[in-house]
Design a protein around this motif. Structure first.
Motif, PDB file in Angstrom:
ATOM      1  N   PRO A  67      44.033  48.863  46.383  1.00 22.63           N
ATOM      2  CA  PRO A  67      44.800  47.821  47.068  1.00 22.63           C
ATOM      3  C   PRO A  67      43.948  46.679  47.599  1.00 22.63           C
ATOM      4  O   PRO A  67      44.443  45.580  47.831  1.00 22.63           O
ATOM      5  CB  PRO A  67      45.507  48.576  48.202  1.00 22.63           C
ATOM      6  N   LYS A  68      42.654  46.926  47.747  1.00 24.46           N
ATOM      7  CA  LYS A  68      41.753  45.889  48.265  1.00 24.46           C
ATOM      8  C   LYS A  68      41.765  44.638  47.390  1.00 24.46           C
ATOM      9  O   LYS A  68      41.471  43.532  47.872  1.00 24.46           O
ATOM     10  CB  LYS A  68      40.331  46.451  48.380  1.00 24.46           C
ATOM     11  N   ILE A  69      42.129  44.798  46.113  1.00 25.22           N
ATOM     12  CA  ILE A  69      42.190  43.659  45.200  1.00 25.22           C
ATOM     13  C   ILE A  69      43.079  42.556  45.759  1.00 25.22           C
ATOM     14  O   ILE A  69      42.794  41.366  45.613  1.00 25.22           O
ATOM     15  CB  ILE A  69      42.723  44.104  43.817  1.00 25.22           C
ATOM     16  N   MET A  70      44.164  42.957  46.403  1.00 25.22           N
ATOM     17  CA  MET A  70      45.129  41.981  46.907  1.00 25.22           C
ATOM     18  C   MET A  70      44.647  41.265  48.161  1.00 25.22           C
ATOM     19  O   MET A  70      45.260  40.306  48.620  1.00 25.22           O
ATOM     20  CB  MET A  70      46.471  42.663  47.181  1.00 25.22           C
ATOM     21  N   THR A  71      43.547  41.717  48.730  1.00 28.51           N
ATOM     22  CA  THR A  71      42.999  41.075  49.936  1.00 28.51           C
ATOM     23  C   THR A  71      41.844  40.140  49.599  1.00 28.51           C
ATOM     24  O   THR A  71      41.356  39.423  50.474  1.00 28.51           O
ATOM     25  CB  THR A  71      42.498  42.133  50.938  1.00 28.51           C
ATOM     26  N   LEU A  72      41.387  40.157  48.352  1.00 26.33           N
ATOM     27  CA  LEU A  72      40.232  39.347  47.979  1.00 26.33           C
ATOM     28  C   LEU A  72      40.601  37.871  47.957  1.00 26.33           C
ATOM     29  O   LEU A  72      41.680  37.488  47.503  1.00 26.33           O
ATOM     30  CB  LEU A  72      39.715  39.768  46.596  1.00 26.33           C
ATOM     31  N   ASP A  73      39.685  37.035  48.395  1.00 29.83           N
ATOM     32  CA  ASP A  73      39.899  35.592  48.323  1.00 29.83           C
ATOM     33  C   ASP A  73      39.916  35.175  46.859  1.00 29.83           C
ATOM     34  O   ASP A  73      38.986  35.477  46.104  1.00 29.83           O
ATOM     35  CB  ASP A  73      38.783  34.859  49.073  1.00 29.83           C
ATOM     36  N   LEU A  74      40.964  34.503  46.456  1.00 29.10           N
ATOM     37  CA  LEU A  74      41.153  34.164  45.045  1.00 29.10           C
ATOM     38  C   LEU A  74      40.004  33.319  44.501  1.00 29.10           C
ATOM     39  O   LEU A  74      39.420  33.641  43.459  1.00 29.10           O
ATOM     40  CB  LEU A  74      42.482  33.426  44.865  1.00 29.10           C
ATOM     41  N   ASN A  75      39.671  32.243  45.198  1.00 28.00           N
ATOM     42  CA  ASN A  75      38.679  31.300  44.689  1.00 28.00           C
ATOM     43  C   ASN A  75      37.242  31.701  44.974  1.00 28.00           C
ATOM     44  O   ASN A  75      36.340  31.377  44.196  1.00 28.00           O
ATOM     45  CB  ASN A  75      38.949  29.901  45.268  1.00 28.00           C
ATOM     46  N   GLN A  76      37.036  32.406  46.068  1.00 32.50           N
ATOM     47  CA  GLN A  76      35.676  32.786  46.446  1.00 32.50           C
ATOM     48  C   GLN A  76      35.222  34.111  45.823  1.00 32.50           C
ATOM     49  O   GLN A  76      34.028  34.327  45.638  1.00 32.50           O
ATOM     50  CB  GLN A  76      35.571  32.891  47.974  1.00 32.50           C
ATOM     51  N   LYS A  77      36.164  34.983  45.513  1.00 32.67           N
ATOM     52  CA  LYS A  77      35.798  36.336  45.088  1.00 32.67           C
ATOM     53  C   LYS A  77      36.391  36.707  43.723  1.00 32.67           C
ATOM     54  O   LYS A  77      35.670  37.063  42.787  1.00 32.67           O
ATOM     55  CB  LYS A  77      36.290  37.333  46.143  1.00 32.67           C
ATOM     56  N   LEU A  78      37.714  36.633  43.608  1.00 32.92           N
ATOM     57  CA  LEU A  78      38.393  37.161  42.423  1.00 32.92           C
ATOM     58  C   LEU A  78      38.067  36.357  41.163  1.00 32.92           C
ATOM     59  O   LEU A  78      37.634  36.922  40.150  1.00 32.92           O
ATOM     60  CB  LEU A  78      39.903  37.176  42.676  1.00 32.92           C
ATOM     61  N   ILE A  79      38.276  35.042  41.229  1.00 32.44           N
ATOM     62  CA  ILE A  79      38.027  34.203  40.048  1.00 32.44           C
ATOM     63  C   ILE A  79      36.563  34.243  39.610  1.00 32.44           C
ATOM     64  O   ILE A  79      36.275  34.440  38.419  1.00 32.44           O
ATOM     65  CB  ILE A  79      38.503  32.755  40.294  1.00 32.44           C
ATOM     66  N   PRO A  80      35.590  34.094  40.519  1.00 29.90           N
ATOM     67  CA  PRO A  80      34.187  34.152  40.082  1.00 29.90           C
ATOM     68  C   PRO A  80      33.810  35.474  39.397  1.00 29.90           C
ATOM     69  O   PRO A  80      33.102  35.469  38.395  1.00 29.90           O
ATOM     70  CB  PRO A  80      33.408  33.968  41.390  1.00 29.90           C
ATOM     71  N   MET A  81      34.284  36.604  39.943  1.00 24.45           N
ATOM     72  CA  MET A  81      33.948  37.892  39.329  1.00 24.45           C
ATOM     73  C   MET A  81      34.550  37.998  37.934  1.00 24.45           C
ATOM     74  O   MET A  81      33.878  38.426  36.981  1.00 24.45           O
ATOM     75  CB  MET A  81      34.423  39.052  40.211  1.00 24.45           C
ATOM     76  N   ILE A  82      35.799  37.602  37.790  1.00 26.05           N
ATOM     77  CA  ILE A  82      36.440  37.705  36.474  1.00 26.05           C
ATOM     78  C   ILE A  82      35.794  36.738  35.484  1.00 26.05           C
ATOM     79  O   ILE A  82      35.625  37.067  34.306  1.00 26.05           O
ATOM     80  CB  ILE A  82      37.955  37.485  36.599  1.00 26.05           C
ATOM     81  N   GLN A  83      35.381  35.567  35.941  1.00 34.30           N
ATOM     82  CA  GLN A  83      34.684  34.633  35.054  1.00 34.30           C
ATOM     83  C   GLN A  83      33.352  35.221  34.595  1.00 34.30           C
ATOM     84  O   GLN A  83      32.965  35.075  33.430  1.00 34.30           O
ATOM     85  CB  GLN A  83      34.467  33.301  35.770  1.00 34.30           C
ATOM     86  N   CYS A  84      32.653  35.899  35.516  1.00 34.40           N
ATOM     87  CA  CYS A  84      31.384  36.550  35.151  1.00 34.40           C
ATOM     88  C   CYS A  84      31.607  37.641  34.114  1.00 34.40           C
ATOM     89  O   CYS A  84      30.866  37.745  33.132  1.00 34.40           O
ATOM     90  CB  CYS A  84      30.736  37.171  36.392  1.00 34.40           C
TER      91      CYS A  84
END
Length: 330
Positions: A67-84
């Protein structure tokens, strides 16, 4: 635990996405930080995960696991990791598949976990698309400690002599799951067991290079029962050492579904002795229905005698030509 009125937007959001109230309470219990997340942030993360190719029907399962996925900051955390992770992929579905297998991969730090991990594997000779294969096909590997877990496995492989030409890197790419096994509880006992059968250190190295999955199996639950079965069928110690040295998977194949049907066919239908299988261990590798039974039937029709290797160690067209069976093609 019931969701308070102040967090009713969370309840309604997840209900709209197909979660049951019990499941919502469970993910709230697992991740207290969800209580402070706004509905807009929940929607943005949900929509972004869909946009990268994750099927919406799989999202509830993914979020329940992490569930922690839904708490991640979209632009600071989620998008950068997926781009990597995307830079490591060679196919469009690899990143969504990795997230589905191990959603926690998104919660790790690029700087503190992913980059050091990539550097560690590059130092072992893993590079380019191999890095992607290693991490995306076995995403749980990002959660392992380099110092206390991964280095221990590498040191173990070095100690059995696997030190040349990026050998360890090739093994890890071939069977990434090996990094998840405990050296003292699994890897060392299996290698000691193999040596006890009469394999040399050189034989052991070949087993690990070509069939690393063998040293990851449980000695008492898999290797010993297979060994005992081979003994009951009459294979001697020397023959077993030869079998395992030349075709190690003989120790991990299903006795009921693989070994027994083949040996029974060899003895009862082909009227051959087990020593022929000992001389040609690859007998246990070839397909039973499509190759073994089919070719035996064709040879009997022509009353042809040959060794197992002559019968099996070639493609079907060469087999037909070798024994003048072309006329039998229908």
């Amino acid at each position: 635990m019931d969701i308070s009125n102040s967090n009713s937007h969370i309840l309604w959001f997840f209900k709209q996405k197909g979660f049951h109230e019990k499941g919502i309470n469970e993910i709230m219990r697992k991740c207290k930080r969800l209580e402070s997340v706004q509905k807009q942030n929940l929607s943005e993360n949900w929509d972004y995960l869909k946009s990268i190719g994750i099927q919406e029907r799989k999202l509830p399962s993914i979020i329940t696991k992490c569930p922690k996925i839904m708490t991640l900051d979209l632009n600071q955390k989620l998008i950068p990791m997926i781009q990597c992770l995307t830079t490591l992929s060679t196919k469009p579905d690899e990143v969504p598949s990795a997230i589905t297998k191990f959603p926690h991969i998104l919660t790790h730090s690029i700087e503190e976990k992913l980059c050091p991990l990539l550097g560690f594997f590059e130092s072992l000779g893993v590079s380019g698309t191999q890095l992607g294969k290693l991490i995306l096909h076995n995403p749980r590997i990002i959660s392992y400690s380099i110092h206390s877990k991964l280095s221990g496995v590498v040191d173990f492989l070095v100690n059995i002599g696997l030190t040349k030409d990026g050998m360890i890197g090739k093994i890890l790419v071939k069977y990434p799951s090996i990094m998840g096994y405990n050296v003292e509880k699994r890897l060392r006992p299996t290698t000691e067991f193999l040596l006890s059968l009469g394999l040399t250190k050189s034989d052991l190295q070949k087993v690990v290079i070509n069939f690393p999955e063998v040293i990851c199996r449980d000695v008492d639950k898999i290797l010993k029962p297979n060994l005992d079965y081979l003994k009951t069928r009459g294979f001697g110690s020397g023959q077993i050492a030869s079998l395992v040295g030349r075709y190690p998977p003989v120790l991990i194949k299903s006795v009921k579904n693989s070994l027994e049907p083949r040996i029974r066919f060899l003895v009862e239908v082909m009227d051959r002795g087990i020593e022929e299988a000992a001389d040609y261990p690859e007998f246990f590798h070839h397909g039973f229905k499509k190759r073994l039974e089919r070719r035996e039937k064709l040879l009997k029709q022509k009353n042809v005698s040959c060794s197992l290797s002559e019968m099996l160690d070639c493609n079907h067209n060469k087999f037909l030509s070798r024994f003048d069976l072309v006329a039998k093609i229908v």
